[in-house]
Design a protein around this motif. Structure first.
Motif, PDB file in Angstrom:
ATOM      1  N   GLY A  57       0.830  -1.196   0.000  1.00 39.09           N
ATOM      2  CA  GLY A  57       0.000   0.000   0.000  1.00 39.09           C
ATOM      3  C   GLY A  57       0.868   1.251   0.000  1.00 39.09           C
ATOM      4  N   GLU A  58       0.249   2.410  -0.162  1.00 32.91           N
ATOM      5  CA  GLU A  58       0.980   3.679  -0.184  1.00 32.91           C
ATOM      6  C   GLU A  58       1.612   3.958   1.178  1.00 32.91           C
ATOM      7  OE1 GLU A  58       1.623   5.641  -2.605  1.00 32.91           O
ATOM      8  OE2 GLU A  58       0.311   4.904  -4.196  1.00 32.91           O
ATOM      9  N   PRO A  59       2.902   4.333   1.225  1.00 31.61           N
ATOM     10  CA  PRO A  59       3.564   4.594   2.512  1.00 31.61           C
ATOM     11  C   PRO A  59       3.340   6.009   3.053  1.00 31.61           C
ATOM     12  CG  PRO A  59       5.153   4.718   0.746  1.00 31.61           C
ATOM     13  CD  PRO A  59       3.859   4.321   0.101  1.00 31.61           C
ATOM     14  N   VAL A  60       3.107   6.975   2.165  1.00 31.97           N
ATOM     15  CA  VAL A  60       2.933   8.373   2.577  1.00 31.97           C
ATOM     16  C   VAL A  60       1.643   8.909   1.974  1.00 31.97           C
ATOM     17  CG1 VAL A  60       3.919  10.704   2.597  1.00 31.97           C
ATOM     18  CG2 VAL A  60       5.431   8.705   2.674  1.00 31.97           C
ATOM     19  N   ILE A  61       0.749   9.362   2.838  1.00 32.23           N
ATOM     20  CA  ILE A  61      -0.562   9.823   2.380  1.00 32.23           C
ATOM     21  C   ILE A  61      -0.803  11.243   2.882  1.00 32.23           C
ATOM     22  CG2 ILE A  61      -3.057   9.462   2.533  1.00 32.23           C
ATOM     23  CD1 ILE A  61      -2.453   6.462   2.850  1.00 32.23           C
ATOM     24  N   GLU A  62      -1.170  12.111   1.971  1.00 34.94           N
ATOM     25  CA  GLU A  62      -1.482  13.497   2.309  1.00 34.94           C
ATOM     26  C   GLU A  62      -2.986  13.699   2.244  1.00 34.94           C
ATOM     27  OE1 GLU A  62      -1.280  17.719   0.011  1.00 34.94           O
ATOM     28  OE2 GLU A  62       0.540  16.496  -0.040  1.00 34.94           O
ATOM     29  N   LEU A  63      -3.558  14.166   3.341  1.00 35.68           N
ATOM     30  CA  LEU A  63      -4.977  14.503   3.370  1.00 35.68           C
ATOM     31  C   LEU A  63      -5.095  15.995   3.115  1.00 35.68           C
ATOM     32  CD1 LEU A  63      -6.227  12.536   6.516  1.00 35.68           C
ATOM     33  CD2 LEU A  63      -6.417  11.883   4.129  1.00 35.68           C
ATOM     34  N   LYS A  64      -5.735  16.348   2.012  1.00 39.78           N
ATOM     35  CA  LYS A  64      -5.804  17.756   1.629  1.00 39.78           C
ATOM     36  C   LYS A  64      -7.229  18.120   1.259  1.00 39.78           C
ATOM     37  CE  LYS A  64      -3.222  21.168  -1.027  1.00 39.78           C
ATOM     38  NZ  LYS A  64      -2.096  21.373  -1.958  1.00 39.78           N
ATOM     39  N   ASN A 119       6.925  -1.734   6.903  1.00 38.21           N
ATOM     40  CA  ASN A 119       5.466  -1.583   7.022  1.00 38.21           C
ATOM     41  C   ASN A 119       5.093  -0.433   7.950  1.00 38.21           C
ATOM     42  OD1 ASN A 119       6.368  -2.889   9.288  1.00 38.21           O
ATOM     43  ND2 ASN A 119       4.999  -4.650   9.095  1.00 38.21           N
ATOM     44  N   CYS A 120       5.573   0.750   7.592  1.00 34.10           N
ATOM     45  CA  CYS A 120       5.191   1.971   8.287  1.00 34.10           C
ATOM     46  C   CYS A 120       4.411   2.846   7.317  1.00 34.10           C
ATOM     47  CB  CYS A 120       6.424   2.727   8.790  1.00 34.10           C
ATOM     48  SG  CYS A 120       6.069   4.376   9.452  1.00 34.10           S
ATOM     49  N   VAL A 121       3.391   3.530   7.817  1.00 30.19           N
ATOM     50  CA  VAL A 121       2.639   4.456   6.980  1.00 30.19           C
ATOM     51  C   VAL A 121       2.591   5.810   7.675  1.00 30.19           C
ATOM     52  CG1 VAL A 121       0.381   3.816   7.953  1.00 30.19           C
ATOM     53  CG2 VAL A 121       0.503   4.821   5.670  1.00 30.19           C
ATOM     54  N   LEU A 122       2.791   6.858   6.898  1.00 27.81           N
ATOM     55  CA  LEU A 122       2.716   8.230   7.387  1.00 27.81           C
ATOM     56  C   LEU A 122       1.499   8.895   6.760  1.00 27.81           C
ATOM     57  CD1 LEU A 122       3.819  10.937   8.601  1.00 27.81           C
ATOM     58  CD2 LEU A 122       5.179  11.161   6.490  1.00 27.81           C
ATOM     59  N   VAL A 123       0.629   9.456   7.613  1.00 29.21           N
ATOM     60  CA  VAL A 123      -0.550  10.182   7.131  1.00 29.21           C
ATOM     61  C   VAL A 123      -0.484  11.594   7.694  1.00 29.21           C
ATOM     62  CG1 VAL A 123      -3.066  10.271   7.011  1.00 29.21           C
ATOM     63  CG2 VAL A 123      -1.901   8.049   7.118  1.00 29.21           C
ATOM     64  N   ALA A 124      -0.448  12.592   6.820  1.00 31.09           N
ATOM     65  CA  ALA A 124      -0.330  13.988   7.252  1.00 31.09           C
ATOM     66  C   ALA A 124      -1.444  14.820   6.642  1.00 31.09           C
ATOM     67  CB  ALA A 124       1.024  14.554   6.848  1.00 31.09           C
ATOM     68  N   SER A 125      -2.014  15.715   7.434  1.00 29.83           N
ATOM     69  CA  SER A 125      -3.046  16.615   6.929  1.00 29.83           C
ATOM     70  C   SER A 125      -2.414  17.929   6.515  1.00 29.83           C
ATOM     71  CB  SER A 125      -4.128  16.853   7.986  1.00 29.83           C
ATOM     72  OG  SER A 125      -3.654  17.687   9.022  1.00 29.83           O
ATOM     73  N   ILE A 126      -2.800  18.393   5.336  1.00 34.38           N
ATOM     74  CA  ILE A 126      -2.275  19.644   4.795  1.00 34.38           C
ATOM     75  C   ILE A 126      -3.446  20.571   4.496  1.00 34.38           C
ATOM     76  CG2 ILE A 126      -0.917  20.708   2.952  1.00 34.38           C
ATOM     77  CD1 ILE A 126       0.709  18.871   4.717  1.00 34.38           C
ATOM     78  N   PRO A 127      -3.457  21.794   5.027  1.00 34.28           N
ATOM     79  CA  PRO A 127      -4.584  22.696   4.787  1.00 34.28           C
ATOM     80  C   PRO A 127      -4.658  23.156   3.340  1.00 34.28           C
ATOM     81  CG  PRO A 127      -2.830  23.858   5.925  1.00 34.28           C
ATOM     82  CD  PRO A 127      -2.428  22.416   5.879  1.00 34.28           C
ATOM     83  N   GLU A 128      -5.873  23.429   2.910  1.00 35.49           N
ATOM     84  CA  GLU A 128      -6.099  23.891   1.538  1.00 35.49           C
ATOM     85  C   GLU A 128      -6.589  25.335   1.507  1.00 35.49           C
ATOM     86  OE1 GLU A 128      -9.242  21.965  -0.864  1.00 35.49           O
ATOM     87  OE2 GLU A 128      -7.612  21.262  -2.131  1.00 35.49           O
ATOM     88  N   SER A 129      -7.086  25.828   2.660  1.00 28.21           N
ATOM     89  CA  SER A 129      -7.657  27.175   2.696  1.00 28.21           C
ATOM     90  C   SER A 129      -6.675  28.170   3.296  1.00 28.21           C
ATOM     91  CB  SER A 129      -8.945  27.187   3.519  1.00 28.21           C
ATOM     92  OG  SER A 129      -8.673  26.942   4.890  1.00 28.21           O
ATOM     93  N   ASP A 130      -6.757  29.436   2.850  1.00 27.27           N
ATOM     94  CA  ASP A 130      -5.901  30.494   3.373  1.00 27.27           C
ATOM     95  C   ASP A 130      -6.136  30.705   4.861  1.00 27.27           C
ATOM     96  OD1 ASP A 130      -4.908  30.868   0.842  1.00 27.27           O
ATOM     97  OD2 ASP A 130      -6.273  32.513   0.348  1.00 27.27           O
ATOM     98  N   MET A 131      -7.371  30.456   5.301  1.00 27.41           N
ATOM     99  CA  MET A 131      -7.721  30.675   6.703  1.00 27.41           C
ATOM    100  C   MET A 131      -6.918  29.754   7.623  1.00 27.41           C
ATOM    101  SD  MET A 131     -11.514  30.541   8.359  1.00 27.41           S
ATOM    102  CE  MET A 131     -11.804  30.868  10.088  1.00 27.41           C
ATOM    103  N   GLU A 132      -6.668  28.530   7.176  1.00 27.52           N
ATOM    104  CA  GLU A 132      -5.914  27.575   7.997  1.00 27.52           C
ATOM    105  C   GLU A 132      -4.412  27.780   7.890  1.00 27.52           C
ATOM    106  OE1 GLU A 132      -7.789  23.330   8.371  1.00 27.52           O
ATOM    107  OE2 GLU A 132      -8.111  24.034   6.332  1.00 27.52           O
ATOM    108  N   VAL A 133      -3.951  28.311   6.758  1.00 28.84           N
ATOM    109  CA  VAL A 133      -2.515  28.440   6.521  1.00 28.84           C
ATOM    110  C   VAL A 133      -1.889  29.436   7.489  1.00 28.84           C
ATOM    111  CG1 VAL A 133      -0.799  29.254   4.875  1.00 28.84           C
ATOM    112  CG2 VAL A 133      -2.611  27.717   4.120  1.00 28.84           C
TER     113      VAL A 133
END
Length: 374
Positions: free
Chosen positions: A60-67, A231-245
């Motif tokens: 499976g994918e090792p690095v996942i970005e939630l955007k 078998n390590c997975v990294l999941v990171a959330s990245i903001p999409e809006s200017d308000m969160e940045v």
């Protein structure tokens, strides 16, 4: 809760750090209750399956970005991952997870060592001395990750792998991090509000957490280590809006982090607009038990639309519109269209979370006033 006005707006905003520390409300703390109120969208299901494959050694994918946009489901998706893999529930208790395990080729849910980082909950100016692991002092993100993995795997020696790097605030490098992950695997690292944390380091020297540059270097090493580990997975959330940045500095941090993570990541969007109605419906209403009555109600509206073509939009007379009314019941689909398409363009409107807050207030008002328009 909605009918009796006991809901609070805060309850619609998931907080990963409060769940980890045991301070969240029951609906977020208890895995069974959490999944009973959660609609697993197509994007969320794909992500959960992908993570299960990775952790079970199935490529499976090792690095996942939630955007996603503000309030678009990033933290809620991370909570789903945490509850699914923390070893506190089974697919027998949460039947909605069975098809996910099946899709990953598994008969059950694996127990995974988990580290959770919430950037807004960590004070970069202070060191941390955990009571459950006396004798160690945590300064950096990598120190916090190693400490949490050591704790969940019941192996305190793991922290020693990065002890010196944590003490000096220097990036341990991808090889050391890979050793850490392989030693305690399978493991998962969840990082929420990463931009907020790194932004707090910008332009400040001599912090226990290390320098801004070292932290960015660590993020690059972290993505490389997750990719090269077994078998390590990294999941990171990245903001999409200017308000969160958070302004110009936040945008600079975001661009740099996106560059580092973007070399290894796979981007996922947890909630599509077409799925929003199901998320909201399930969160605010119990399932309608009289399917025949529900169908008759929707067909009565549909008949009215067809018999009065001059008064209603042409799409209301299409057969698929009847299907949408049944799927959205008891909320009219046009309400969702307005909220998700028109209101979502407002800068401070938080997509699904904003819809939940608004609808909870509206439904409570209608219920309290015995409004027959219900």
């Amino acid at each position: 809760d909605v009918a009796e006005g006991r809901y609070r707006n805060a309850e619609f905003a998931a907080d990963l750090s409060q769940v980890i520390t045991g301070k969240a409300s029951f609906e977020y703390m208890d895995p069974v209750e959490f999944f009973s109120r959660t609609y697993i969208t197509a994007g969320m299901k794909s992500l959960l399956v992908e993570v299960l494959k990775r952790l079970s050694g199935k490529d499976g994918e090792p690095v996942i970005e939630l955007k996603t946009a503000f309030g678009g489901g990033k933290t809620h998706t991370m909570l789903a991952l945490y509850h699914m893999l923390s070893g506190k529930t089974t697919i027998d208790l949460v039947p909605t997870l069975r098809p996910i395990a099946d899709a990953a080729g598994l008969s059950g849910l694996p127990k995974v060592n988990i580290a959770v980082i919430v950037g807004t909950a960590i004070n970069a100016t202070k060191s941390k001395r955990p009571q459950d692991m006396p004798g160690i002092t945590i300064n950096t993100l990598w120190g916090e990750i190693a400490y949490q993995l050591a704790k969940t795997s019941n192996n305190p020696v793991l922290y020693d792998i990065i002890k010196e790097s944590d003490k000096k605030g220097i990036n341990p490098g991808s090889e050391t991090l890979t050793e850490l992950f392989d030693t305690c695997g399978p493991c998962m690292v969840l990082i929420d509000e990463l931009v907020s944390y790194v932004r707090s380091l910008y332009g400040i020297k001599d912090l226990p957490a290390g320098s801004y540059e070292n932290c960015l270097s660590f993020i690059q090493s972290l993505t490389e280590a997750a990719s090269t580990s077994k078998n390590c997975v990294l999941v990171a959330s990245i903001p999409e809006s200017d308000m969160e940045v958070g302004g110009e500095i936040g945008q600079k941090v975001l661009d740099t982090i996106t560059h580092y993570i973007g070399r290894k990541e796979s981007i996922w969007k947890p909630v599509e607009s077409s799925e929003g109605f199901e998320v909201v419906r399930r969160r605010l209403f119990a399932r309608a038990t009289d399917d025949e009555a529900k169908k008759n109600t929707c067909e009565a509206f549909f008949k009215m639309y067809c018999e009065n073509p001059a008064d209603f939009p042409v799409e209301c007379r299409q057969p698929e519109y009847l299907e949408r009314m049944i799927a959205c019941y008891p909320i009219h689909p046009d309400v969702f269209d307005k909220l998700y398409n028109d209101w979502a363009t407002l800068e401070k409107f938080q997509r699904t979370r904003g819809v939940l807050r608004l609808m909870a207030n509206v439904i409570n008002s209608l219920w309290e006033n015995n409004d027959t328009g219900l």
